[in-house]
Design a protein around this motif. Structure first.
Motif, PDB file in Angstrom:
ATOM      1  N   LEU A 161       0.840  -1.193   0.000  1.00  0.00           N
ATOM      2  CA  LEU A 161       0.000   0.000   0.000  1.00  0.00           C
ATOM      3  C   LEU A 161       0.880   1.251   0.000  1.00  0.00           C
ATOM      4  O   LEU A 161       1.899   1.313   0.685  1.00  0.00           O
ATOM      5  N   SER A 162       0.476   2.240  -0.773  1.00  0.00           N
ATOM      6  CA  SER A 162       1.203   3.504  -0.781  1.00  0.00           C
ATOM      7  C   SER A 162       0.955   4.246   0.537  1.00  0.00           C
ATOM      8  O   SER A 162       0.065   3.895   1.322  1.00  0.00           O
ATOM      9  N   ASN A 163       1.761   5.305   0.770  1.00  0.00           N
ATOM     10  CA  ASN A 163       1.591   6.097   1.993  1.00  0.00           C
ATOM     11  C   ASN A 163       0.201   6.722   2.055  1.00  0.00           C
ATOM     12  O   ASN A 163      -0.424   6.793   3.119  1.00  0.00           O
ATOM     13  N   THR A 164      -0.284   7.166   0.888  1.00  0.00           N
ATOM     14  CA  THR A 164      -1.623   7.772   0.845  1.00  0.00           C
ATOM     15  C   THR A 164      -2.688   6.774   1.269  1.00  0.00           C
ATOM     16  O   THR A 164      -3.585   7.087   2.058  1.00  0.00           O
ATOM     17  N   LEU A 165      -2.601   5.543   0.740  1.00  0.00           N
ATOM     18  CA  LEU A 165      -3.588   4.516   1.096  1.00  0.00           C
ATOM     19  C   LEU A 165      -3.421   4.062   2.545  1.00  0.00           C
ATOM     20  O   LEU A 165      -4.396   3.739   3.220  1.00  0.00           O
ATOM     21  N   GLN A 166      -2.159   4.015   3.038  1.00  0.00           N
ATOM     22  CA  GLN A 166      -1.927   3.681   4.447  1.00  0.00           C
ATOM     23  C   GLN A 166      -2.639   4.687   5.355  1.00  0.00           C
ATOM     24  O   GLN A 166      -3.309   4.309   6.324  1.00  0.00           O
ATOM     25  N   LYS A 167      -2.504   5.973   5.018  1.00  0.00           N
ATOM     26  CA  LYS A 167      -3.160   7.000   5.822  1.00  0.00           C
ATOM     27  C   LYS A 167      -4.674   6.898   5.703  1.00  0.00           C
ATOM     28  O   LYS A 167      -5.400   7.084   6.675  1.00  0.00           O
ATOM     29  N   LEU A 168      -5.140   6.582   4.494  1.00  0.00           N
ATOM     30  CA  LEU A 168      -6.583   6.481   4.261  1.00  0.00           C
ATOM     31  C   LEU A 168      -7.188   5.335   5.059  1.00  0.00           C
ATOM     32  O   LEU A 168      -8.254   5.475   5.658  1.00  0.00           O
ATOM     33  N   TYR A 169      -6.504   4.210   5.091  1.00  0.00           N
ATOM     34  CA  TYR A 169      -7.044   3.020   5.757  1.00  0.00           C
ATOM     35  C   TYR A 169      -6.768   2.997   7.266  1.00  0.00           C
ATOM     36  O   TYR A 169      -7.593   2.493   8.041  1.00  0.00           O
ATOM     37  N   PHE A 170      -5.598   3.526   7.707  1.00  0.00           N
ATOM     38  CA  PHE A 170      -5.195   3.290   9.087  1.00  0.00           C
ATOM     39  C   PHE A 170      -4.947   4.553   9.915  1.00  0.00           C
ATOM     40  O   PHE A 170      -4.946   4.487  11.141  1.00  0.00           O
ATOM     41  N   GLU A 171      -4.737   5.701   9.294  1.00  0.00           N
ATOM     42  CA  GLU A 171      -4.334   6.867  10.067  1.00  0.00           C
ATOM     43  C   GLU A 171      -5.360   7.994  10.013  1.00  0.00           C
ATOM     44  O   GLU A 171      -6.202   8.119  10.911  1.00  0.00           O
ATOM     45  N   LYS A 172      -5.333   8.765   8.936  1.00  0.00           N
ATOM     46  CA  LYS A 172      -6.168   9.964   8.858  1.00  0.00           C
ATOM     47  C   LYS A 172      -7.653   9.639   8.785  1.00  0.00           C
ATOM     48  O   LYS A 172      -8.464  10.177   9.540  1.00  0.00           O
ATOM     49  N   ASN A 173      -8.031   8.753   7.874  1.00  0.00           N
ATOM     50  CA  ASN A 173      -9.451   8.454   7.651  1.00  0.00           C
ATOM     51  C   ASN A 173      -9.927   7.189   8.367  1.00  0.00           C
ATOM     52  O   ASN A 173     -11.131   6.971   8.507  1.00  0.00           O
ATOM     53  N   HIS A 174      -8.983   6.328   8.776  1.00  0.00           N
ATOM     54  CA  HIS A 174      -9.340   5.074   9.472  1.00  0.00           C
ATOM     55  C   HIS A 174     -10.416   4.298   8.694  1.00  0.00           C
ATOM     56  O   HIS A 174     -11.401   3.823   9.262  1.00  0.00           O
ATOM     57  N   LEU A 175     -10.205   4.204   7.399  1.00  0.00           N
ATOM     58  CA  LEU A 175     -11.229   3.593   6.535  1.00  0.00           C
ATOM     59  C   LEU A 175     -11.474   2.131   6.891  1.00  0.00           C
ATOM     60  O   LEU A 175     -12.616   1.662   6.863  1.00  0.00           O
ATOM     61  N   LYS A 176     -10.411   1.412   7.219  1.00  0.00           N
ATOM     62  CA  LYS A 176     -10.599  -0.015   7.543  1.00  0.00           C
ATOM     63  C   LYS A 176     -11.537  -0.176   8.744  1.00  0.00           C
ATOM     64  O   LYS A 176     -12.492  -0.961   8.705  1.00  0.00           O
ATOM     65  N   ASP A 177     -11.251   0.559   9.822  1.00  0.00           N
ATOM     66  CA  ASP A 177     -12.086   0.440  11.028  1.00  0.00           C
ATOM     67  C   ASP A 177     -13.510   0.926  10.765  1.00  0.00           C
ATOM     68  O   ASP A 177     -14.478   0.352  11.272  1.00  0.00           O
ATOM     69  N   ARG A 178     -13.652   1.949   9.950  1.00  0.00           N
ATOM     70  CA  ARG A 178     -14.996   2.475   9.676  1.00  0.00           C
ATOM     71  C   ARG A 178     -15.822   1.493   8.848  1.00  0.00           C
ATOM     72  O   ARG A 178     -17.024   1.358   9.051  1.00  0.00           O
ATOM     73  N   VAL A 179     -15.159   0.812   7.912  1.00  0.00           N
ATOM     74  CA  VAL A 179     -15.881  -0.203   7.136  1.00  0.00           C
ATOM     75  C   VAL A 179     -16.331  -1.337   8.060  1.00  0.00           C
ATOM     76  O   VAL A 179     -17.464  -1.821   7.969  1.00  0.00           O
TER      77      VAL A 179
END
Length: 416
Positions: free
Chosen positions: A113-131
């Motif tokens: 995963l790129s840094n942008t996707l890492q932040k999207l899924y795990f840091e800034k947006n927490h997309l994984k946890d939200r899904v």
């Protein structure tokens, strides 16, 4: 004689060096192009997964509302059916979320995963946890004991869906951007290799072939042949890459069985019509069609027969609609037709014509001949105005449900 041997030895030595360099450059170009093709395939697959996750989030939001309607109607059979759809959608969404967030797209291959996707899924947006939290709401909805509790959870799902959809769209866009960037980088590398190849050939002409004038003609012909061959190979593989990208783009936006546009196209094009209607009052209609007792066809004649029916229906739909209309396969045995610039009376008449044509059509599969019927639900803005794709599809689906409840093989237009 000695000088001739020395020239021959020198020529052979330098010629071998030149050939080795060309082989290395050709192999490098082949490897880069092969890597680009594999990267394109992986990119398209990942985009499909992320797009599918977005679609599943909308399906959960839609069916959570249908679940409340089913509770109000005290239709236990429909409640169980919707629960099954919600459970399947939630399970599938969790699975795709895990694959995308971990990068384990294939069992034998992991994509970083790129840094942008890492932040999207795990840091800034927490997309994984939200899904995961979003799918957990489905379980809460199914376990709810009262209608009031179910409605409160359904409202949470709708609110979460709107925010989640934006981030899922960001994920799809990011995957597309990264895929385009990878292909652009590969193309740059191909150009660099090509330039290095030309530069190498120039050095060979100046320092190897000129001192051996009596061998120049023969050697020059060989060099021209190698250069032409290399350019043709680059051209062929570049064309192959272009064709592959076009095929991947087509697969990402079309149903592989029927060739119809898929839900991704439908949502984009329908939103454009909704916006256009709200501004210019240009009429349109959303028609949802579902095959009656399709499971019985699969159970009786086999899934190949079911696929034949889906393809045959697609041909009938395309043959019946006008050039300005669009036909989509929404999933399973469900189709959607969007009619452009049409009145409510006209679309009802058009749908009745489609229904009657299918009812009278002979489906000849192998040595079998059978008949099917379809149920049709219609939404038209003359009845009620909407601002979103979700609203339009929900109203069309409600009309389809009424057509099914009325005994199937019916055309129902939503009244309010």
């Amino acid at each position: 004689m000695m000088q001739s041997r020395e020239i021959k030895y020198s020529f052979t030595q330098h010629y071998l060096i030149a050939v080795v360099l060309l082989v290395i450059l050709s192999s490098t170009t082949f490897y880069i192009l092969t890597t680009a093709l594999k990267s394109s395939e992986t990119t398209a697959f990942v985009v499909n997964l992320s797009g599918k996750q977005r679609m599943l989030s909308q399906r959960i939001a839609l069916y959570s509302q249908l679940y409340i309607n089913a509770i109000d109607q005290k239709n236990n059979r429909r409640i169980v059916g919707i629960q099954t759809v919600l459970e399947n959608a939630a399970d599938e969404m969790r699975l795709e979320n895990e694959r995308l967030s971990s990068g384990e797209i294939y069992p034998e291959k992991k994509v970083a995963l790129s840094n942008t996707l890492q932040k999207l899924y795990f840091e800034k947006n927490h997309l994984k946890d939200r899904v995961n939290a979003y799918t957990a709401l489905v379980e809460e909805l199914i376990r709810s004991k009262t209608r009031k509790e179910a409605e409160a959870i359904s409202d949470k799902i709708i609110k979460s869906s709107n925010a989640l959809l934006g981030d899922l769209n960001m994920a799809v866009l990011q995957y597309q951007i990264e895929g385009d960037t990878n292909i652009s980088n590969v193309q740059t590398m191909v150009l660099v290799v090509w330039i290095i190849t030309l530069f190498t050939l120039l050095l060979e002409i100046v320092f190897i072939f000129q001192p051996m004038a009596h061998k120049m003609a023969t050697l020059f012909q060989k060099i021209v042949w190698h250069e032409h061959n290399l350019q043709e190979e680059i051209k062929i593989r570049t064309n192959s890459l272009t064709i592959a990208n076009e095929k991947l783009a087509h697969l990402a936006s079309h149903d592989p069985l029927t060739g119809l546009k898929n839900r991704l196209n439908m949502e984009t094009e329908l939103q454009e019509l909704i916006d256009h209607q709200n501004i210019y009052k240009s009429s349109y209609a959303v028609v949802m069609l579902d095959i009656d007792w399709f499971k019985k066809i699969n159970d009786t004649y086999g899934h190949d027969a079911g696929d034949f029916v889906l393809c045959e229906l697609s041909k009938i739909f395309l043959d019946t609609v006008r050039p300005q209309d669009s036909v989509y396969r929404a999933g399973g045995e469900e189709f959607v037709i969007i009619f452009n610039r049409i009145t409510k009376e006209q679309v009802i008449a058009k749908c009745e014509k489609i229904r009657q044509r299918i009812q009278e059509h002979h489906f000849d599969y192998n040595d079998l001949t059978f008949h099917i019927t379809i149920s049709i639900g219609i939404y038209h803005p003359e009845t009620v105005l909407v601002n979103s794709v979700t609203e339009a599809l929900k109203l069309a689906d409600n009309a389809l449900y009424e057509a099914k409840r009325a005994g199937r093989n019916n055309v129902v237009a939503i009244d309010n």
